[in-house]
Write an enzyme that holds these catalytic residues in place. Structure first.
Site, mmCIF file in Angstrom:
data_model
loop_
_atom_site.group_PDB
_atom_site.id
_atom_site.type_symbol
_atom_site.label_atom_id
_atom_site.label_comp_id
_atom_site.label_asym_id
_atom_site.label_seq_id
_atom_site.Cartn_x
_atom_site.Cartn_y
_atom_site.Cartn_z
ATOM 1 N N ASP A 47 -48.907 -9.860 -52.954
ATOM 2 C CA ASP A 47 -49.619 -10.627 -53.984
ATOM 3 C C ASP A 47 -49.560 -12.129 -53.746
ATOM 4 O O ASP A 47 -49.569 -12.917 -54.693
ATOM 5 C CB ASP A 47 -49.075 -10.296 -55.389
ATOM 6 C CG ASP A 47 -49.077 -8.816 -55.668
ATOM 7 O OD1 ASP A 47 -50.058 -8.166 -55.298
ATOM 8 O OD2 ASP A 47 -48.091 -8.310 -56.228
ATOM 9 N N LYS B 254 -53.491 -13.075 -50.239
ATOM 10 C CA LYS B 254 -54.028 -12.887 -48.881
ATOM 11 C C LYS B 254 -55.531 -12.633 -48.895
ATOM 12 O O LYS B 254 -56.217 -12.999 -47.955
ATOM 13 C CB LYS B 254 -53.333 -11.700 -48.200
ATOM 14 C CG LYS B 254 -51.885 -11.957 -47.871
ATOM 15 C CD LYS B 254 -51.241 -10.750 -47.214
ATOM 16 C CE LYS B 254 -51.168 -9.553 -48.141
ATOM 17 N NZ LYS B 254 -50.318 -9.706 -49.339
ATOM 18 N N GLY C 146 -54.130 -4.577 -53.169
ATOM 19 C CA GLY C 146 -55.298 -4.963 -53.953
ATOM 20 C C GLY C 146 -55.662 -6.374 -53.572
ATOM 21 O O GLY C 146 -54.947 -7.310 -53.896
ATOM 22 N N HIS C 147 -56.715 -6.523 -52.800
ATOM 23 C CA HIS C 147 -57.103 -7.852 -52.337
ATOM 24 C C HIS C 147 -58.287 -8.347 -53.170
ATOM 25 O O HIS C 147 -59.342 -7.727 -53.189
ATOM 26 C CB HIS C 147 -57.469 -7.810 -50.845
ATOM 27 C CG HIS C 147 -56.274 -7.543 -49.977
ATOM 28 N ND1 HIS C 147 -56.346 -7.165 -48.664
ATOM 29 C CD2 HIS C 147 -54.947 -7.616 -50.262
ATOM 30 C CE1 HIS C 147 -55.113 -7.015 -48.178
ATOM 31 N NE2 HIS C 147 -54.257 -7.270 -49.131
ATOM 32 N N GLN D 146 -49.540 -6.174 -48.383
ATOM 33 C CA GLN D 146 -48.201 -6.378 -48.976
ATOM 34 C C GLN D 146 -47.544 -7.619 -48.354
ATOM 35 O O GLN D 146 -48.245 -8.469 -47.824
ATOM 36 C CB GLN D 146 -47.318 -5.136 -48.801
ATOM 37 C CG GLN D 146 -47.725 -3.945 -49.661
ATOM 38 C CD GLN D 146 -48.755 -3.051 -49.011
ATOM 39 O OE1 GLN D 146 -48.686 -2.757 -47.834
ATOM 40 N NE2 GLN D 146 -49.728 -2.612 -49.762
#
Ligand code: IMP
Length: 424
Positions: free
Chosen positions: A14, A17, A41-42, A224
């Protein structure tokens, strides 16, 4: 030809990225994701559009870029289909420019069921997984009975592999009324996706080698953060893959010379979701304030993130194990309102000072951070695009961090939009 870069998170995930990969993708020809799965989750924001991708490299949003999902990723085929439909609904054409390694292992519904049962069995000390079946899928891979993308292309083989799963996992699956335990259903649903996957399947390692030969520039995208690496992070409070640079090599089938630069993404403070030691965690009003100002809720699970000050001890570890050349600092603007900003420079354990992360997790759980306090800047930095336009105290903060880590700052994010960025 620009350099081939790998982007890794330097904290507990988080770090932002998604935005950094999106920016760097503009200069790359090819974007390749190397590990993790739909636990990531990007988030990418382009004008008034918000895209949250879990498996597909964020580069797909740039027209014409070629994207790969490597063998090191565990792919939830149904989740991938949903993401493809989402892209189509947004008018993004992925056909002919998104490819998936035929050697990638699948995350299937029973992996999610097992993930949730294992978390329940951990009782009062769960890991706080994302429940996306990641751990159980990597367990099957390493135990050498996982089901891979290529298995979807042969009906009989897939059936046999699933029948073997029924035997291996009978204690969980037999007699369960959870629909995720229904292997006939999984088989039929997978067969429904096999044509789609046949179009997407590729030998990603080979394609990347060809791209390199042609002189195309490649961006390797990690998910991650390095403190969640299964070998080098806060094990067992980690994810099940190598989130660090080594993961890019094995997760894509490339050699070390295929990487020219390592870009580490560092949030201007620290957050963590899930359980496990977090030395600079603030369980007070300041932590609440960071969460509120940074909107720190998980992109995948919506869980509130634990928040705290920047931790140079763990960042030194991240820089060393990844060979980070430069950092991208995100969410600087979240610190705008604070009178003072703290940075952990060392830990104290049983009266001794430590400048490196102790490998024993029990020790890490007991360290006390030693802080350096820097003055806040109390000025809105949102949207600033020139380093020189930052308030002096903000520049001093960034220079202190980069100096301690011995890295250069490649860019600084001052807001969610693409244009809210300082290229240093
Ligand atoms: P898993 O990867 O779902 O097995 O979760 C293991 C640990 O990694 C948990 O603490 C999760 O919260 C954390 N985790 C997994 N993916 C992410 C991510 O993308 N961002 C932040 N934390 C993550």
């Amino acid at each position: 030809m620009s350099a081939n870069k790998v982007v890794v998170g330097c904290q507990w995930g988080d770090e932002g990225k998604g935005k950094i990969v999106d920016l760097l993708a503009a200069e790359a020809d090819v974007i390749a994701r190397f590990q993790g799965g739909a636990n990531a989750g990007h988030t990418i924001i382009v004008d008034d559009q918000k895209y949250i991708l879990h498996l597909i490299p964020s580069g797909i949003i740039h027209p014409g870029k070629i994207c790969y999902i490597g063998n090191g990723v565990v792919i939830d085929p149904f989740g991938l289909k949903e993401e493809l439909d989402f892209l189509t609904s947004k008018g993004i054409d992925y056909k002919g420019r998104l490819f998936v390694s035929a050697a990638a292992n699948l995350v299937l519904p029973y992996h999610k069921l097992i993930d949730s049962l294992q978390e329940k069995n951990r009782g009062t000390s769960p890991l706080g997984t994302t429940m996306r079946g990641i751990g159980p899928a990597y367990v099957d891979k390493v135990a050498r009975h996982g089901i891979r993308v290529a298995d979807m292309f042969n009906r009989e083989r897939l059936k046999k592999r699933l029948e073997y799963q029924a035997v291996l996992k009978s204690n969980v699956l037999t007699g369960s009324d959870d629909e995720r335990a229904d292997l006939d259903r999984t088989f039929n649903e997978l067969m429904g996706l096999s044509d789609l996957f046949e179009e997407l399947a590729a030998d990603v390692s080979l394609e990347l080698a060809k791209a390199q030969k042609k002189g195309l520039s490649i961006l390797y995208e990690g998910a991650q953060g390095c403190m969640l690496d299964v070998d080098l992070g806060t094990y067992p409070y980690a994810t099940s893959s190598n989130t660090t640079v080594g993961g890019a090599l094995t997760g894509l089938g490339i050699g070390p010379k295929a990487i020219d630069q390592v870009v580490g993404v560092v949030k201007a403070y620290t957050t963590r979701v899930g359980a496990g030691p977090f030395p600079t965690e603030l369980v007070d009003d300041t932590g609440e304030e960071l969460r509120r100002l940074g909107d720190e809720y998980g992109a995948t699970t919506g869980r509130p993130r634990r928040c705290g000050w920047l931790d140079l001890v763990s960042l030194r570890h991240a820089v060393r194990i990844n060979g980070v050349d430069s950092v991208a600092i995100t969410k600087l603007d979240v610190l705008d309102e604070f009178d003072e900003i703290k940075v952990a420079t060392e830990y104290e354990l049983h009266g001794q000072r430590l400048s490196e992360v102790p490998l024993d997790l029990v020790d890490l759980a007991h360290v006390r951070p030693i802080y350096k306090s820097l003055p806040g800047w109390k000025t809105d930095t949102t949207g600033i695009t020139n380093f020189a336009d930052l308030p002096e105290n903000a520049r001093a903060y960034l220079e202190f961090v980069a100096g301690d880590l011995g890295v250069t700052i490649a860019l600084i994010s001052t807001g969610a939009q693409r244009k809210e960025t300082i290229f240093v």
